[in-house]
Design a protein around this motif. Structure first.
Motif, PDB file in Angstrom:
ATOM      1  N   GLN A 123     -15.502  14.232  27.410  1.00  0.00           N
ATOM      2  CA  GLN A 123     -16.123  14.375  28.634  1.00  0.00           C
ATOM      3  C   GLN A 123     -15.281  14.519  29.735  1.00  0.00           C
ATOM      4  O   GLN A 123     -15.483  15.293  30.385  1.00  0.00           O
ATOM      5  N   ASN A 124     -13.985  13.903  29.836  1.00  0.00           N
ATOM      6  CA  ASN A 124     -13.318  14.043  30.956  1.00  0.00           C
ATOM      7  C   ASN A 124     -12.249  14.916  30.663  1.00  0.00           C
ATOM      8  O   ASN A 124     -11.669  15.450  31.807  1.00  0.00           O
ATOM      9  N   ASN A 125     -11.982  15.657  29.433  1.00  0.00           N
ATOM     10  CA  ASN A 125     -11.056  16.607  29.396  1.00  0.00           C
ATOM     11  C   ASN A 125     -11.515  17.914  28.482  1.00  0.00           C
ATOM     12  O   ASN A 125     -10.943  18.353  27.524  1.00  0.00           O
ATOM     13  N   LEU A 126     -12.852  18.190  28.684  1.00  0.00           N
ATOM     14  CA  LEU A 126     -13.661  19.262  28.057  1.00  0.00           C
ATOM     15  C   LEU A 126     -12.414  20.402  28.000  1.00  0.00           C
ATOM     16  O   LEU A 126     -12.603  20.994  26.870  1.00  0.00           O
ATOM     17  N   HIS A 134      -8.697  20.887  18.382  1.00  0.00           N
ATOM     18  CA  HIS A 134      -8.178  19.510  17.872  1.00  0.00           C
ATOM     19  C   HIS A 134      -6.832  19.135  17.962  1.00  0.00           C
ATOM     20  O   HIS A 134      -6.371  18.219  17.161  1.00  0.00           O
ATOM     21  N   ARG A 135      -5.734  20.105  18.415  1.00  0.00           N
ATOM     22  CA  ARG A 135      -4.436  19.830  18.539  1.00  0.00           C
ATOM     23  C   ARG A 135      -3.994  19.062  19.818  1.00  0.00           C
ATOM     24  O   ARG A 135      -2.619  19.008  19.921  1.00  0.00           O
ATOM     25  N   HIS A 136      -4.705  18.865  20.853  1.00  0.00           N
ATOM     26  CA  HIS A 136      -4.390  18.125  21.903  1.00  0.00           C
ATOM     27  C   HIS A 136      -3.925  16.945  21.683  1.00  0.00           C
ATOM     28  O   HIS A 136      -4.331  16.137  20.816  1.00  0.00           O
ATOM     29  N   LEU A 139      -5.990  13.602  21.973  1.00  0.00           N
ATOM     30  CA  LEU A 139      -7.241  13.857  21.149  1.00  0.00           C
ATOM     31  C   LEU A 139      -6.743  13.650  19.594  1.00  0.00           C
ATOM     32  O   LEU A 139      -7.333  12.981  18.724  1.00  0.00           O
ATOM     33  N   LEU A 140      -5.409  14.111  19.333  1.00  0.00           N
ATOM     34  CA  LEU A 140      -5.048  13.853  18.079  1.00  0.00           C
ATOM     35  C   LEU A 140      -4.641  12.168  17.783  1.00  0.00           C
ATOM     36  O   LEU A 140      -5.089  11.839  16.498  1.00  0.00           O
ATOM     37  N   THR A 141      -4.191  11.556  18.649  1.00  0.00           N
ATOM     38  CA  THR A 141      -4.175  10.086  18.317  1.00  0.00           C
ATOM     39  C   THR A 141      -5.432   9.271  18.415  1.00  0.00           C
ATOM     40  O   THR A 141      -5.410   8.769  17.481  1.00  0.00           O
ATOM     41  N   ILE A 142      -6.287   9.875  19.109  1.00  0.00           N
ATOM     42  CA  ILE A 142      -7.751   9.145  18.999  1.00  0.00           C
ATOM     43  C   ILE A 142      -8.405   9.484  17.613  1.00  0.00           C
ATOM     44  O   ILE A 142      -8.854   8.553  16.919  1.00  0.00           O
ATOM     45  N   LEU A 143      -8.153  10.746  16.982  1.00  0.00           N
ATOM     46  CA  LEU A 143      -8.630  11.070  15.705  1.00  0.00           C
ATOM     47  C   LEU A 143      -7.973  10.286  14.703  1.00  0.00           C
ATOM     48  O   LEU A 143      -8.682   9.980  13.790  1.00  0.00           O
ATOM     49  N   HIS A 144      -6.586  10.510  14.876  1.00  0.00           N
ATOM     50  CA  HIS A 144      -5.866   9.381  13.839  1.00  0.00           C
ATOM     51  C   HIS A 144      -6.367   8.114  13.637  1.00  0.00           C
ATOM     52  O   HIS A 144      -6.498   7.439  12.573  1.00  0.00           O
ATOM     53  N   GLN A 198       5.614  16.634  20.031  1.00  0.00           N
ATOM     54  CA  GLN A 198       4.548  16.005  19.658  1.00  0.00           C
ATOM     55  C   GLN A 198       4.283  16.100  18.197  1.00  0.00           C
ATOM     56  O   GLN A 198       3.380  15.947  17.538  1.00  0.00           O
ATOM     57  N   MET A 199       5.379  16.615  17.414  1.00  0.00           N
ATOM     58  CA  MET A 199       5.433  16.535  16.060  1.00  0.00           C
ATOM     59  C   MET A 199       5.327  15.413  15.377  1.00  0.00           C
ATOM     60  O   MET A 199       6.024  14.331  15.744  1.00  0.00           O
TER      61      MET A 199
END
Length: 208
Positions: A123-126, A134-136, A139-144, A198-199
């Motif tokens: 919502q805040n970073n559309l 999905h590589r942001h 977002l990667l941290t949240i999905l992980h 970010q690797m």
């Protein structure tokens, strides 16, 4: 779509998204192929160019966590919708794709069916989520976390001169930062590499 089809989808998608996914199948003409893991591509849209009577194909890596699987699937579905409207007359991730994918994510956010942390990010970073897909990094941290993989570590998280392993198991020494990347030395060969902060990595025991 049969009940057995839906049961199969439930193995790969979060339960709260099944209604959306089923609707996608009913509205668009494609088949979903779940294949072996690939390092570069998590999902692929393959249009059926030669025979319009046969369905398009969306290929997904079978090892993805459910929330990552869902977002990658929507990413590829957006490619399908762009193809239906423009064929190959536009860029793969051009303004047309961004507009469609953004609209899809916005509709999902409005339903408020996703976990609060993920829904809030989208919502805040559309715009950022659409541009980086999905590589942001955030977002990667949240999905992980949502995919049950625990903490996620990247090169930028560890101290200079710390040792880490990449996801293939090779051991590296983190050296100084150079502009936007970090110089890292392979412990086994001594070769130097410039890698993104970010690797994703595996810290050595006692670090992180």
């Amino acid at each position: 779509m049969t009940d057995s089809d839906i049961k199969i989808l439930e193995k790969y998608f979060p339960l709260e998204t099944i209604e959306i996914v089923v609707s996608c199948f009913r509205k668009s003409f494609f088949r979903l192929h779940i294949g072996n893991p690939r390092k570069v591509q998590l999902g692929t849209f393959i249009p059926n160019i030669r025979n319009t009577k046969l369905p398009h194909k969306i290929v997904m890596n079978g090892d993805l966590g459910k929330y990552t699987f869902f977002l990658v699937f929507m990413h590829e579905l957006a490619h399908l919708l762009v193809w239906n409207n423009y064929k190959n007359a536009v860029k793969p991730h051009g303004s047309e794709w961004k507009e469609i994918f953004s609209g899809m994510l916005h509709a999902i956010v409005e339903k408020q069916i996703l976990p609060p942390e993920l829904n809030s990010f989208l919502q805040n970073n559309l715009s950022a989520a659409v541009s980086a897909s999905h590589r942001h990094p955030k977002l990667l941290t949240i999905l992980h976390k949502l995919d049950g993989k625990g903490a996620r570590y990247v090169v930028a998280d560890i101290a200079e001169n710390a040792v880490f392993k990449n996801l293939s198991g090779r051991q590296f020494l983190k050296l100084e930062k150079q502009r936007t990347r970090f110089k890292c030395q392979c412990v086994e060969t001594g070769r130097l590499y410039l890698v993104s902060g970010q690797m994703e990595i595996i810290p050595e025991t006692g670090q992180g």
